[in-house]
Each structure stands twice: as structure tokens, then as C-alpha cells.
Enzyme design. Structure first.
Site, PDB file in Angstrom:
ATOM      1  N   ASN A 184       3.177   3.180   6.044  1.00 36.38           N
ATOM      2  CA  ASN A 184       2.577   2.166   5.194  1.00 36.38           C
ATOM      3  C   ASN A 184       1.896   2.864   4.014  1.00 36.38           C
ATOM      4  O   ASN A 184       1.000   3.688   4.201  1.00 36.38           O
ATOM      5  CB  ASN A 184       1.554   1.360   5.997  1.00 36.38           C
ATOM      6  CG  ASN A 184       0.978   0.203   5.212  1.00 36.38           C
ATOM      7  OD1 ASN A 184       0.642   0.332   4.044  1.00 36.38           O
ATOM      8  ND2 ASN A 184       0.834  -0.947   5.859  1.00 36.38           N
ATOM      9  N   HIS A 224      -2.316   2.228   0.870  1.00 34.39           N
ATOM     10  CA  HIS A 224      -3.551   2.874   0.427  1.00 34.39           C
ATOM     11  C   HIS A 224      -3.332   3.909  -0.668  1.00 34.39           C
ATOM     12  O   HIS A 224      -4.305   4.394  -1.262  1.00 34.39           O
ATOM     13  CB  HIS A 224      -4.308   3.450   1.621  1.00 34.39           C
ATOM     14  CG  HIS A 224      -4.844   2.367   2.507  1.00 34.39           C
ATOM     15  ND1 HIS A 224      -5.680   1.374   2.046  1.00 34.39           N
ATOM     16  CD2 HIS A 224      -4.625   2.076   3.817  1.00 34.39           C
ATOM     17  CE1 HIS A 224      -5.970   0.543   3.023  1.00 34.39           C
ATOM     18  NE2 HIS A 224      -5.333   0.939   4.105  1.00 34.39           N
ATOM     19  N   HIS A 264       2.305  -4.104   2.006  1.00 34.98           N
ATOM     20  CA  HIS A 264       1.711  -5.420   2.257  1.00 34.98           C
ATOM     21  C   HIS A 264       1.350  -6.023   0.909  1.00 34.98           C
ATOM     22  O   HIS A 264       0.431  -5.558   0.233  1.00 34.98           O
ATOM     23  CB  HIS A 264       0.468  -5.276   3.136  1.00 34.98           C
ATOM     24  CG  HIS A 264      -0.154  -6.580   3.527  1.00 34.98           C
ATOM     25  ND1 HIS A 264      -1.202  -6.654   4.428  1.00 34.98           N
ATOM     26  CD2 HIS A 264       0.108  -7.863   3.160  1.00 34.98           C
ATOM     27  CE1 HIS A 264      -1.554  -7.919   4.593  1.00 34.98           C
ATOM     28  NE2 HIS A 264      -0.776  -8.669   3.826  1.00 34.98           N
ATOM     29  N   ARG A 284      -0.479  -8.630  -0.550  1.00 36.51           N
ATOM     30  CA  ARG A 284      -1.513  -9.594  -0.172  1.00 36.51           C
ATOM     31  C   ARG A 284      -1.680 -10.652  -1.252  1.00 36.51           C
ATOM     32  O   ARG A 284      -1.402 -10.417  -2.427  1.00 36.51           O
ATOM     33  CB  ARG A 284      -2.843  -8.881   0.061  1.00 36.51           C
ATOM     34  CG  ARG A 284      -2.845  -7.929   1.250  1.00 36.51           C
ATOM     35  CD  ARG A 284      -4.224  -7.309   1.434  1.00 36.51           C
ATOM     36  NE  ARG A 284      -5.188  -8.324   1.806  1.00 36.51           N
ATOM     37  CZ  ARG A 284      -5.724  -8.453   3.034  1.00 36.51           C
ATOM     38  NH1 ARG A 284      -5.369  -7.615   3.998  1.00 36.51           N
ATOM     39  NH2 ARG A 284      -6.601  -9.382   3.288  1.00 36.51           N
ATOM     40  N   ARG A 339      -4.929  -6.826  -3.712  1.00 38.53           N
ATOM     41  CA  ARG A 339      -5.987  -5.813  -3.760  1.00 38.53           C
ATOM     42  C   ARG A 339      -5.440  -4.393  -3.866  1.00 38.53           C
ATOM     43  O   ARG A 339      -6.159  -3.483  -4.282  1.00 38.53           O
ATOM     44  CB  ARG A 339      -6.906  -5.922  -2.553  1.00 38.53           C
ATOM     45  CG  ARG A 339      -6.256  -5.575  -1.226  1.00 38.53           C
ATOM     46  CD  ARG A 339      -7.248  -5.619  -0.088  1.00 38.53           C
ATOM     47  NE  ARG A 339      -7.854  -6.944   0.049  1.00 38.53           N
ATOM     48  CZ  ARG A 339      -8.662  -7.268   1.050  1.00 38.53           C
ATOM     49  NH1 ARG A 339      -8.967  -6.373   1.971  1.00 38.53           N
ATOM     50  NH2 ARG A 339      -9.162  -8.480   1.134  1.00 38.53           N
ATOM     51  N   GLU A 345       5.056  -6.609   4.664  1.00 40.99           N
ATOM     52  CA  GLU A 345       4.032  -7.374   5.369  1.00 40.99           C
ATOM     53  C   GLU A 345       3.538  -8.472   4.445  1.00 40.99           C
ATOM     54  O   GLU A 345       3.303  -8.234   3.254  1.00 40.99           O
ATOM     55  CB  GLU A 345       2.869  -6.473   5.783  1.00 40.99           C
ATOM     56  CG  GLU A 345       3.228  -5.453   6.845  1.00 40.99           C
ATOM     57  CD  GLU A 345       2.045  -4.630   7.292  1.00 40.99           C
ATOM     58  OE1 GLU A 345       2.157  -3.962   8.339  1.00 40.99           O
ATOM     59  OE2 GLU A 345       1.016  -4.632   6.590  1.00 40.99           O
ATOM     60  N   THR A 348      -6.235  -5.822   7.711  1.00 45.25           N
ATOM     61  CA  THR A 348      -5.824  -6.926   8.586  1.00 45.25           C
ATOM     62  C   THR A 348      -6.539  -6.830   9.928  1.00 45.25           C
ATOM     63  O   THR A 348      -6.437  -5.822  10.622  1.00 45.25           O
ATOM     64  CB  THR A 348      -4.297  -6.896   8.808  1.00 45.25           C
ATOM     65  OG1 THR A 348      -3.652  -6.934   7.544  1.00 45.25           O
ATOM     66  CG2 THR A 348      -3.860  -8.088   9.634  1.00 45.25           C
ATOM     67  N   GLU A 399       5.270  -6.975  16.308  1.00 44.95           N
ATOM     68  CA  GLU A 399       4.509  -5.741  16.129  1.00 44.95           C
ATOM     69  C   GLU A 399       3.200  -5.921  16.884  1.00 44.95           C
ATOM     70  O   GLU A 399       2.372  -6.771  16.519  1.00 44.95           O
ATOM     71  CB  GLU A 399       4.237  -5.428  14.659  1.00 44.95           C
ATOM     72  CG  GLU A 399       3.454  -4.130  14.477  1.00 44.95           C
ATOM     73  CD  GLU A 399       3.404  -3.648  13.039  1.00 44.95           C
ATOM     74  OE1 GLU A 399       2.439  -2.936  12.697  1.00 44.95           O
ATOM     75  OE2 GLU A 399       4.334  -3.964  12.270  1.00 44.95           O
ATOM     76  N   HIS A 424      -1.562  -0.371  13.717  1.00 46.76           N
ATOM     77  CA  HIS A 424      -2.956  -0.645  13.390  1.00 46.76           C
ATOM     78  C   HIS A 424      -3.864   0.347  14.124  1.00 46.76           C
ATOM     79  O   HIS A 424      -3.935   0.355  15.347  1.00 46.76           O
ATOM     80  CB  HIS A 424      -3.397  -2.065  13.725  1.00 46.76           C
ATOM     81  CG  HIS A 424      -4.621  -2.485  12.945  1.00 46.76           C
ATOM     82  ND1 HIS A 424      -4.564  -2.902  11.638  1.00 46.76           N
ATOM     83  CD2 HIS A 424      -5.927  -2.519  13.282  1.00 46.76           C
ATOM     84  CE1 HIS A 424      -5.768  -3.197  11.210  1.00 46.76           C
ATOM     85  NE2 HIS A 424      -6.627  -2.958  12.189  1.00 46.76           N
TER      86      HIS A 424
END
Length: 255
Positions: free
Chosen positions: A6, A9, A46, A48, A52, A73, A104, A154, A208
Site C-alpha cells: 500500500n 503514505h 486508497h 478516499r 487526504r 481501496e 481505516t 480482507e 492492517h
């Protein structure tokens, strides 16, 4: 077991300095290239509602460069669903979203949203996109995912990660250092959840809170297809570089 990285970030760092400017560094597109070159079997982003970190322009460019598997995502909203149908990622993972959350938190309520999730799943499948549901390892949620017709679930591994961390801290306080601290209760939930999902014909991913310390315990969870890991890899990359961080995690996944 495969590793999906992922890269949200990477965009988080960029947006901290260049938010609203339409450009900036570091570039998540280049991050996707580096992760794949290092051996990652998938890339996760992701998009969103509040944008963000990952932006619309990112997902289109990443779709062009990813050669392994792109996992998008997203929340089950009309706007993002239309983007997904045009983007055509290899798989969509439907997740809950709250504006106040840092990341999340918790899994989807597949039981309470069964009708809406079924409609979204049908539209995505019709477009040739596999669907995964991000859910807690609870029997009722797993059974709802099967009724919805998802190809994957998931399993939310956040509670496992928290329990693992607490166990490590207790061990440090007691001045003992077990090689692999136990996290029995939440690990058992993941094991039982994966078994139930497999019985129902669902493919199982997890993600996660996974990191270089707690990942080895995940090898006791059966039927896992892929682990989706982001923050830990990007954090490690600050010190050793992104390619090296991915390769280190891959070694743990393959062990």
C-alpha cells in the site's frame, strides 16, 4: 502468500508539503514502479472521499504503470464507484470511511449493508473487477460476505496487531524477551475466520497494522492469498530505501 504494498503514505508525505498544488514529491507512481521492481506482487491505493493522500490523478497514472495487480481501496459511494468502473483496477476492496479517523478503523458492517454492498459488487463484477470486503474476522460478517457474492475478503488484522504490541510491552516490562511474543486470542480469531471463509468459497487476504515484527505469526493463519501492508514498509523505507524495505518484508512473507 503474496505481498501487496500500500503506497498511500508516499502520497501522505507529498500532501503534507504540496497539498492542492497538483504536483510534488515523493511521487506515488514512482513508488509503485520501485515496489514492483523489488518483487511486490501487487500495489494498493486508497482513493478516499476527502482525498487526504492519493489523488485522482495518481490512480490514473498508477493504473498505467502497474504490471502486477492494482488493488483499489474505496468506500461504497456513488462518486468513487463511478471512478472505479472507469479505472478498472484488477480488484476493488470496499472499506468503511470516517472523516475523523487517521486511518481505516474497523471493518465493514457487511451484515447491515448487505443490499448496498451486493449492488456495488454486481456492478464491479460486471465490469470485470474482482471484489473484496474489508471485514473483522467475525463469523456473521464472513457469512454476509459470502451472501453478497464477494470473491475475496480482507481480514482486518488491526486487533491482532494491537494485542501483539501489548504483549511485547508486557514482556519488556517483565524484562523477558520471547523470540515471537504470543497474541493468542486475536490470532485465533484470524485463524477461525480464514477457515470459515475458505469453507464458504471465499479467498482470504489480510491487512492492517502488520509489520516486520508481527508478520511471522501470520504464517499460522491458513488459506491466506495476500497480505496488504503499507505504513510499516514506508516507515522502514525512510531508513533503508523503498526497494530494500519491500525486499525485507518479502523475505518474511515467503519464510
Amino acid at each position: 502468500m503474496k505481498l501487496g504494498v500500500n503506497i498511500d503514505h508516499v502520497a501522505t508525505v507529498r500532501e503534507a508539503r504540496y497539498r492542492g498544488r497538483g504536483w510534488g514529491e515523493p511521487d506515488p507512481v514512482e513508488a509503485a514502479r520501485i515496489c514492483e521492481a523489488a518483487g511486490a506482487q501487487g500495489i494498493t491505493v486508497h482513493l478516499r472521499e476527502d482525498r487526504r493522500h492519493i489523488q485522482d490523478r495518481d490512480v490514473w497514472k498508477i493504473r498505467e504503470v502497474v504490471r502486477s495487480r492494482l488493488n483499489l481501496e474505496m468506500a461504497n459511494t456513488a462518486e468513487i464507484l463511478e471512478i472505479a468502473l472507469k479505472l478498472k483496477p484488477d480488484i476493488v476492496c470496499l472499506v468503511p470511511e470516517r472523516r475523523q479517523e487517521v486511518t481505516t478503523e474497523g471493518g465493514l458492517d457487511a451484515v447491515g449493508q448487505e443490499s448496498a454492498l451486493t449492488r456495488a459488487r454486481q456492478r464491479l463484477n460486471k465490469a470485470g473487477i474482482d471484489v473484496s470486503l474489508f471485514i473483522a474476522p467475525e463469523p456473521k460478517q464472513i457469512e454476509a460476505a459470502a451472501r453478497i457474492g464477494a470473491q475475496f475478503i480482507e481480514l482486518h488484522s488491526g486487533a491482532f496487531a494491537e494485542e501483539f504490541h501489548a504483549t511485547v510491552q508486557r514482556a519488556k516490562t517483565a524484562r523477558s524477551s520471547p523470540a515471537v511474543p504470543a497474541a493468542h486470542e486475536e490470532l485465533d480469531r484470524l485463524i477461525n475466520g480464514a477457515e470459515r471463509a475458505h469453507e464458504l468459497g471465499l479467498k482470504v487476504n489480510a491487512g492492517h497494522g502488520l509489520n516486520y515484527e508481527n508478520l511471522p505469526l501470520l504464517h499460522s493463519v491458513p488459506h491466506l492469498v495476500e497480505l496488504n501492508i503499507g505504513h510499516s514498509i514506508i516507515s522502514r523505507a525512510v531508513f533503508v530505501g523503498l526497494a530494500a524495505a519491500v525486499k525485507e518484508m518479502l523475505r518474511l512473507v515467503k519464510k
